[in-house]
Design a protein around this motif. Sequence first.
Motif, PDB file in Angstrom:
ATOM      1  N   PHE A   1       1.050  -1.272  -0.144  1.00  0.00           N
ATOM      2  CA  PHE A   1      -0.168   0.093   0.060  1.00  0.00           C
ATOM      3  C   PHE A   1       0.821   1.295  -0.005  1.00  0.00           C
ATOM      4  O   PHE A   1       2.109   1.342   0.421  1.00  0.00           O
ATOM      5  CB  PHE A   1      -0.906   0.102   1.194  1.00  0.00           C
ATOM      6  CG  PHE A   1      -0.425  -0.229   2.413  1.00  0.00           C
ATOM      7  CD1 PHE A   1       0.285   0.918   3.291  1.00  0.00           C
ATOM      8  CD2 PHE A   1       0.184  -1.254   2.966  1.00  0.00           C
ATOM      9  CE1 PHE A   1       0.940   0.772   4.549  1.00  0.00           C
ATOM     10  CE2 PHE A   1       0.565  -1.407   4.235  1.00  0.00           C
ATOM     11  CZ  PHE A   1       1.067  -0.400   4.965  1.00  0.00           C
ATOM     12  N   PHE A   2       0.424   2.425  -0.328  1.00  0.00           N
ATOM     13  CA  PHE A   2       0.847   3.585  -0.434  1.00  0.00           C
ATOM     14  C   PHE A   2       0.397   4.712   0.183  1.00  0.00           C
ATOM     15  O   PHE A   2      -0.792   5.277  -0.249  1.00  0.00           O
ATOM     16  CB  PHE A   2       1.139   3.833  -2.096  1.00  0.00           C
ATOM     17  CG  PHE A   2       1.797   2.773  -2.815  1.00  0.00           C
ATOM     18  CD1 PHE A   2       3.131   2.360  -2.824  1.00  0.00           C
ATOM     19  CD2 PHE A   2       0.823   1.755  -3.370  1.00  0.00           C
ATOM     20  CE1 PHE A   2       3.621   1.389  -3.581  1.00  0.00           C
ATOM     21  CE2 PHE A   2       1.633   0.797  -4.077  1.00  0.00           C
ATOM     22  CZ  PHE A   2       2.955   0.685  -4.151  1.00  0.00           C
ATOM     23  N   VAL A   3       0.905   5.120   1.425  1.00  0.00           N
ATOM     24  CA  VAL A   3       0.316   6.032   2.116  1.00  0.00           C
ATOM     25  C   VAL A   3       1.407   7.121   2.766  1.00  0.00           C
ATOM     26  O   VAL A   3       2.472   6.656   3.003  1.00  0.00           O
ATOM     27  CB  VAL A   3      -0.422   5.373   3.307  1.00  0.00           C
ATOM     28  CG1 VAL A   3       0.569   4.654   4.179  1.00  0.00           C
ATOM     29  CG2 VAL A   3      -1.307   6.255   4.175  1.00  0.00           C
ATOM     30  N   SER A   4       0.858   8.301   2.890  1.00  0.00           N
ATOM     31  CA  SER A   4       1.668   9.374   3.758  1.00  0.00           C
ATOM     32  C   SER A   4       0.727   9.836   4.697  1.00  0.00           C
ATOM     33  O   SER A   4      -0.373   9.838   4.884  1.00  0.00           O
ATOM     34  CB  SER A   4       1.815  10.430   2.964  1.00  0.00           C
ATOM     35  OG  SER A   4       1.080  11.177   2.525  1.00  0.00           O
ATOM     36  N   VAL A   5       1.440  10.195   6.124  1.00  0.00           N
ATOM     37  CA  VAL A   5       0.835  10.351   7.110  1.00  0.00           C
ATOM     38  C   VAL A   5       1.440  11.851   7.405  1.00  0.00           C
ATOM     39  O   VAL A   5       2.491  11.927   7.932  1.00  0.00           O
ATOM     40  CB  VAL A   5       1.006   9.727   8.247  1.00  0.00           C
ATOM     41  CG1 VAL A   5       0.048   9.989   9.459  1.00  0.00           C
ATOM     42  CG2 VAL A   5       0.367   8.320   7.862  1.00  0.00           C
ATOM     43  N   THR A   6       0.676  12.869   7.413  1.00  0.00           N
ATOM     44  CA  THR A   6       0.885  14.144   7.888  1.00  0.00           C
ATOM     45  C   THR A   6       0.245  14.598   9.010  1.00  0.00           C
ATOM     46  O   THR A   6      -0.787  14.556   9.301  1.00  0.00           O
ATOM     47  CB  THR A   6       0.648  15.247   6.762  1.00  0.00           C
ATOM     48  OG1 THR A   6       1.362  14.947   5.539  1.00  0.00           O
ATOM     49  CG2 THR A   6       1.030  16.751   7.037  1.00  0.00           C
ATOM     50  N   GLU A   7       1.237  15.228  10.040  1.00  0.00           N
ATOM     51  CA  GLU A   7       0.522  15.423  11.389  1.00  0.00           C
ATOM     52  C   GLU A   7       0.666  17.006  11.617  1.00  0.00           C
ATOM     53  O   GLU A   7       2.042  17.577  11.339  1.00  0.00           O
ATOM     54  CB  GLU A   7       1.042  14.645  12.692  1.00  0.00           C
ATOM     55  CG  GLU A   7       1.187  13.386  12.461  1.00  0.00           C
ATOM     56  CD  GLU A   7       0.235  12.660  13.819  1.00  0.00           C
ATOM     57  OE1 GLU A   7      -0.157  13.607  14.320  1.00  0.00           O
ATOM     58  OE2 GLU A   7      -0.099  11.331  13.525  1.00  0.00           O
TER      59      GLU A   7
ATOM     60  N   GLN B   1       3.985   9.849  -9.352  1.00  0.00           N
ATOM     61  CA  GLN B   1       4.549   8.501  -9.587  1.00  0.00           C
ATOM     62  C   GLN B   1       3.601   7.389  -9.363  1.00  0.00           C
ATOM     63  O   GLN B   1       3.869   6.221  -9.426  1.00  0.00           O
ATOM     64  CB  GLN B   1       5.963   8.210  -9.037  1.00  0.00           C
ATOM     65  CG  GLN B   1       6.018   8.274  -7.455  1.00  0.00           C
ATOM     66  CD  GLN B   1       7.475   8.206  -6.914  1.00  0.00           C
ATOM     67  OE1 GLN B   1       8.363   8.277  -7.618  1.00  0.00           O
ATOM     68  NE2 GLN B   1       7.375   7.787  -5.425  1.00  0.00           N
ATOM     69  N   ILE B   2       2.766   7.575  -8.250  1.00  0.00           N
ATOM     70  CA  ILE B   2       1.927   6.497  -7.606  1.00  0.00           C
ATOM     71  C   ILE B   2       0.343   6.733  -7.889  1.00  0.00           C
ATOM     72  O   ILE B   2       0.027   7.697  -7.198  1.00  0.00           O
ATOM     73  CB  ILE B   2       2.272   6.169  -6.294  1.00  0.00           C
ATOM     74  CG1 ILE B   2       3.507   5.603  -6.093  1.00  0.00           C
ATOM     75  CG2 ILE B   2       1.296   5.103  -5.680  1.00  0.00           C
ATOM     76  CD1 ILE B   2       4.125   5.624  -4.769  1.00  0.00           C
ATOM     77  N   ASP B   3      -0.393   6.048  -8.601  1.00  0.00           N
ATOM     78  CA  ASP B   3      -1.801   6.335  -8.616  1.00  0.00           C
ATOM     79  C   ASP B   3      -2.680   5.702  -7.660  1.00  0.00           C
ATOM     80  O   ASP B   3      -3.724   5.671  -7.979  1.00  0.00           O
ATOM     81  CB  ASP B   3      -2.203   6.179 -10.019  1.00  0.00           C
ATOM     82  CG  ASP B   3      -2.363   4.582 -10.492  1.00  0.00           C
ATOM     83  OD1 ASP B   3      -1.895   3.734  -9.629  1.00  0.00           O
ATOM     84  OD2 ASP B   3      -2.572   4.406 -11.718  1.00  0.00           O
ATOM     85  N   LYS B   4      -2.075   5.176  -6.579  1.00  0.00           N
ATOM     86  CA  LYS B   4      -2.864   4.400  -5.711  1.00  0.00           C
ATOM     87  C   LYS B   4      -2.430   5.091  -4.350  1.00  0.00           C
ATOM     88  O   LYS B   4      -2.720   4.651  -3.239  1.00  0.00           O
ATOM     89  CB  LYS B   4      -2.609   2.813  -5.350  1.00  0.00           C
ATOM     90  CG  LYS B   4      -2.733   2.087  -6.489  1.00  0.00           C
ATOM     91  CD  LYS B   4      -2.336   0.646  -6.626  1.00  0.00           C
ATOM     92  CE  LYS B   4      -2.663  -0.034  -7.828  1.00  0.00           C
ATOM     93  NZ  LYS B   4      -1.438  -0.905  -8.345  1.00  0.00           N
ATOM     94  N   GLN B   5      -1.807   6.275  -4.178  1.00  0.00           N
ATOM     95  CA  GLN B   5      -1.429   6.954  -3.115  1.00  0.00           C
ATOM     96  C   GLN B   5      -2.882   7.418  -2.571  1.00  0.00           C
ATOM     97  O   GLN B   5      -3.552   7.869  -2.591  1.00  0.00           O
ATOM     98  CB  GLN B   5      -0.448   8.230  -3.497  1.00  0.00           C
ATOM     99  CG  GLN B   5      -0.010   8.810  -2.298  1.00  0.00           C
ATOM    100  CD  GLN B   5       1.023   8.125  -1.544  1.00  0.00           C
ATOM    101  OE1 GLN B   5       1.652   7.227  -2.098  1.00  0.00           O
ATOM    102  NE2 GLN B   5       1.285   8.392  -0.225  1.00  0.00           N
ATOM    103  N   ILE B   6      -2.489   7.187  -0.862  1.00  0.00           N
ATOM    104  CA  ILE B   6      -3.431   7.673   0.047  1.00  0.00           C
ATOM    105  C   ILE B   6      -3.004   8.866   0.772  1.00  0.00           C
ATOM    106  O   ILE B   6      -1.771   8.384   1.444  1.00  0.00           O
ATOM    107  CB  ILE B   6      -3.939   6.637   0.856  1.00  0.00           C
ATOM    108  CG1 ILE B   6      -4.498   5.492   0.005  1.00  0.00           C
ATOM    109  CG2 ILE B   6      -4.874   6.881   1.990  1.00  0.00           C
ATOM    110  CD1 ILE B   6      -4.906   4.099   0.748  1.00  0.00           C
ATOM    111  N   GLN B   7      -3.411   9.930   1.270  1.00  0.00           N
ATOM    112  CA  GLN B   7      -2.789  10.857   1.976  1.00  0.00           C
ATOM    113  C   GLN B   7      -3.783  10.976   3.173  1.00  0.00           C
ATOM    114  O   GLN B   7      -5.027  11.247   3.288  1.00  0.00           O
ATOM    115  CB  GLN B   7      -2.829  12.083   1.343  1.00  0.00           C
ATOM    116  CG  GLN B   7      -2.351  12.152   0.019  1.00  0.00           C
ATOM    117  CD  GLN B   7      -1.025  12.058  -0.435  1.00  0.00           C
ATOM    118  OE1 GLN B   7      -0.397  11.358   0.541  1.00  0.00           O
ATOM    119  NE2 GLN B   7      -0.545  12.320  -1.391  1.00  0.00           N
ATOM    120  N   ILE B   8      -3.100  10.739   4.373  1.00  0.00           N
ATOM    121  CA  ILE B   8      -3.970  10.916   5.828  1.00  0.00           C
ATOM    122  C   ILE B   8      -3.230  12.211   6.267  1.00  0.00           C
ATOM    123  O   ILE B   8      -2.001  12.231   6.399  1.00  0.00           O
ATOM    124  CB  ILE B   8      -3.729   9.693   6.528  1.00  0.00           C
ATOM    125  CG1 ILE B   8      -4.203   8.358   5.998  1.00  0.00           C
ATOM    126  CG2 ILE B   8      -4.125   9.896   7.969  1.00  0.00           C
ATOM    127  CD1 ILE B   8      -3.877   7.358   6.623  1.00  0.00           C
TER     128      ILE B   8
END
Length: 175
Positions: A32-38, A143-150
Motif C-alpha cells: 500500500f502507498f500512504v503518507s501521514v501528515t501531522e 509516480q503512484i496512482d494508488k497513493q493515500i494521504q492521511i
Amino acid sequence: MVFTLYKRLMRVGFLLFLVTAALSFAKAPHPFFVSVTEMEHNAKDKTVEISCKVFTDDFEKALTKMANQKVDLYHPKDKTQLDKWVTQYIQTHLNIMLDGKKMPLQFVGFEIEDQSTISYFQIDGVSVAPKKVVVDNTIFYDQIDKQIQIVHCLVGGNRKSSRVVYPEERLEFSF
C-alpha cells in the motif's frame, strides 16, 4: 497424550509459518502507498509544527526523479544537498493555507525510522489558532496512482483527521 503432542506440533508449525510469512513480506515491496501528515498549532511558540511520514523507498524514487540522479536517504553523499531536495519536494507537494492564507513551510530536518522517512517543517508567526486549515497534498502523485494521504490536524486541543485518495488532493478542517 498423542493428541496433546500433535496439538503442540501444530502450534509450532503454525508459528513457523507466520514467522516465515512475516519475513518474506519484510523483503517484498509494501502493498500500500500512504503518507501521514501531522499538524499541530503550538500556541506558546506561535507556530504550526508539521511532520510528514512516508515510505523511504517511495521517497527515494521521487527524489531521484526530481534530482535527475540516484538519491540514497540512508547513506547520503551530501547531507546539505539532500536537505534541499527533501525541502523542495515537500514544499512543492504539500501546501497549507491557514484562514485563507497560503503559508510558507520552514524545513526543520528529517529522520529515518525503520522503512519510513519523517520530515519536519514548521510555520512561524501563527499567534492565533486558525479557524480553517486547508491542505493540498500531492505527495507521490507524480509516480503512484494508488497513493493515500492521511492528515491529522490538532488546534486548541481539538484533533481532526481526514484522508484523500489519488487523484483527490484537498482536505479542509474547521475549528
